[in-house]
Design an enzyme around this catalytic site. Structure first.
Site, PDB file in Angstrom:
ATOM      1  N   ASP A   1     -16.187   3.676  18.859  1.00  0.00           N
ATOM      2  CA  ASP A   1     -16.461   5.112  18.755  1.00  0.00           C
ATOM      3  C   ASP A   1     -15.356   5.983  19.351  1.00  0.00           C
ATOM      4  O   ASP A   1     -15.438   7.211  19.333  1.00  0.00           O
ATOM      5  CB  ASP A   1     -17.803   5.466  19.408  1.00  0.00           C
ATOM      6  CG  ASP A   1     -17.882   5.058  20.871  1.00  0.00           C
ATOM      7  OD1 ASP A   1     -16.957   4.394  21.361  1.00  0.00           O
ATOM      8  OD2 ASP A   1     -18.890   5.391  21.519  1.00  0.00           O
TER       9      ASP A   1
ATOM     10  N   PRO B   1     -23.368   9.870  32.361  1.00  0.00           N
ATOM     11  CA  PRO B   1     -23.978   8.616  32.827  1.00  0.00           C
ATOM     12  C   PRO B   1     -23.380   7.390  32.130  1.00  0.00           C
ATOM     13  O   PRO B   1     -23.047   7.426  30.946  1.00  0.00           O
ATOM     14  CB  PRO B   1     -25.457   8.795  32.467  1.00  0.00           C
ATOM     15  CG  PRO B   1     -25.662  10.271  32.467  1.00  0.00           C
ATOM     16  CD  PRO B   1     -24.390  10.852  31.929  1.00  0.00           C
TER      17      PRO B   1
ATOM     18  N   LYS C   1     -21.475  12.071  23.462  1.00  0.00           N
ATOM     19  CA  LYS C   1     -22.043  12.168  22.117  1.00  0.00           C
ATOM     20  C   LYS C   1     -23.431  11.550  22.129  1.00  0.00           C
ATOM     21  O   LYS C   1     -23.802  10.772  23.018  1.00  0.00           O
ATOM     22  CB  LYS C   1     -21.155  11.461  21.086  1.00  0.00           C
ATOM     23  CG  LYS C   1     -20.915   9.972  21.329  1.00  0.00           C
ATOM     24  CD  LYS C   1     -22.039   9.046  20.859  1.00  0.00           C
ATOM     25  CE  LYS C   1     -21.759   7.589  21.198  1.00  0.00           C
ATOM     26  NZ  LYS C   1     -22.983   6.732  21.095  1.00  0.00           N
TER      27      LYS C   1
ATOM     28  N   GLY D   1     -23.574   3.412  30.823  1.00  0.00           N
ATOM     29  CA  GLY D   1     -24.604   2.537  30.259  1.00  0.00           C
ATOM     30  C   GLY D   1     -25.752   3.318  29.661  1.00  0.00           C
ATOM     31  O   GLY D   1     -26.905   2.906  29.745  1.00  0.00           O
ATOM     32  N   ALA D   2     -25.427   4.442  29.040  1.00  0.00           N
ATOM     33  CA  ALA D   2     -26.458   5.350  28.544  1.00  0.00           C
ATOM     34  C   ALA D   2     -26.408   5.567  27.041  1.00  0.00           C
ATOM     35  O   ALA D   2     -27.214   6.310  26.491  1.00  0.00           O
ATOM     36  CB  ALA D   2     -26.331   6.701  29.254  1.00  0.00           C
TER      37      ALA D   2
ATOM     38  N   GLY E   1     -21.203   7.229  25.044  1.00  0.00           N
ATOM     39  CA  GLY E   1     -19.781   7.135  24.715  1.00  0.00           C
ATOM     40  C   GLY E   1     -18.846   7.733  25.738  1.00  0.00           C
ATOM     41  O   GLY E   1     -17.724   8.127  25.397  1.00  0.00           O
ATOM     42  N   GLY E   2     -19.254   7.801  26.992  1.00  0.00           N
ATOM     43  CA  GLY E   2     -18.445   8.468  28.002  1.00  0.00           C
ATOM     44  C   GLY E   2     -17.058   7.870  28.178  1.00  0.00           C
ATOM     45  O   GLY E   2     -16.061   8.586  28.216  1.00  0.00           O
ATOM     46  N   GLY E   3     -16.974   6.541  28.282  1.00  0.00           N
ATOM     47  CA  GLY E   3     -15.674   5.900  28.452  1.00  0.00           C
ATOM     48  C   GLY E   3     -14.776   6.114  27.247  1.00  0.00           C
ATOM     49  O   GLY E   3     -13.575   6.386  27.391  1.00  0.00           O
ATOM     50  N   SER E   4     -15.345   6.009  26.068  1.00  0.00           N
ATOM     51  CA  SER E   4     -14.576   6.235  24.841  1.00  0.00           C
ATOM     52  C   SER E   4     -14.046   7.658  24.783  1.00  0.00           C
ATOM     53  O   SER E   4     -12.900   7.905  24.393  1.00  0.00           O
ATOM     54  CB  SER E   4     -15.459   5.961  23.616  1.00  0.00           C
ATOM     55  OG  SER E   4     -15.860   4.610  23.566  1.00  0.00           O
TER      56      SER E   4
END
Length: 267
Positions: free
Chosen positions: A132, A90, A8, A92-93, A96-99
């Site tokens: 998020d 990526p 996102k 730390g960008a 919201g990748g982990g979420s």
């Protein structure tokens, strides 16, 4: 079974005040984009996790996906699974990748084991994992407020434009970003400002993390400037950084920015 967990961006981010619980109240608009991780579930003799692709700091057994699965496993007595995560978003960008991975894992478990969980129930499972996380259950443009985990759907569609995302090599710690921000009450709600014509966003839609993050990482500020110089109608850092997205009226190529950064086109 597998699923594609998308990233996102934040169409604006106002930090309005500091809460007594240590969090911040904020206003933002989450907008899904077409950069994806792949999450897969495979029947196994014991529960485990395998991460491929981009390296994620920390132990795989402590990954947010594992936490989400173990919570469901405890409540529903699920059989053991091997969770395979192909990481492409990526880290730390501010994307919201982990979420997203955790939310899409919960949706995948719900589907594979026929749990019959409604969206609201799945949101409740993932909300404790990150502010998020719950957004990715419905995965539609959303106005978020309070500490970023209370939602209202918004009607906004950028599909007629050409979106680009630039990720520099620097990693911005969310905790570090929050430690240096200045909070203030906005004169207008982002919920209203987001409905202004796109051409007016530059003057009204901001990310309150930018001043402190740009001061520490001037190369992120330089990326934003370069995107405007390339003809962007609007550009902004996403979340607490470090990626910057831009909205163009037509397709572009940015070879100058590709030299030192990851550039994702048509997101």
């Amino acid at each position: 079974m597998l699923t594609f967990a998308n990233a996102k961006i934040n169409l604006g981010l106002f930090l309005t005040d500091k809460r007594t619980d240590g969090y911040h109240n904020l206003q933002t608009v989450f907008y899904p984009i077409k950069i994806n991780d792949v999450v897969e579930l495979v029947d196994a003799e014991e529960t485990s996790m395998l991460i491929k692709g981009i390296d994620i700091p920390g132990d795989a057994t402590d990954n947010i996906c594992m936490k989400a699965f173990k919570t469901l496993q405890k409540d529903f007595n699920l059989s053991h699974q091997k969770i395979v995560l192909l990481k492409n978003i990526p880290v730390g960008a501010g994307l919201g990748g982990g979420s997203s991975d955790a939310a899409f894992l919960v949706k995948l478990v719900n589907q594979k084991f026929n749990l019959g969980l409604a969206d609201g129930q799945m949101e409740d499972y993932v909300r404790p994992l990150g502010a998020d996380c719950a957004f990715f259950i419905k995965n539609k443009p959303t106005y978020a407020f309070a500490k970023g985990d209370e939602f209202e759907e918004v009607e906004i569609d950028l599909s007629a434009y050409y979106l680009v995302l630039v990720k520099p090599s620097v990693h911005v710690s969310t905790a570090q970003a929050y430690s240096n921000v200045k909070v203030k009450q906005p004169s207008s709600s982002l919920k209203d400002l987001i409905h202004l014509p796109l051409q007016d966003w530059q003057a009204h839609v901001f990310n309150d993390f930018e001043p402190s993050v740009f001061a520490k990482y001037p190369q992120i500020d330089e990326i934003k400037t370069a995107l405007y110089q390339a003809g962007a109608t609007f550009a902004l850092m996403s979340g607490s950084g470090s990626s910057v997205f831009a909205v163009f009226e037509k397709e572009v190529q940015l070879p100058g920015l590709e030299k030192d950064n990851l550039v994702f086109y048509d997101i």
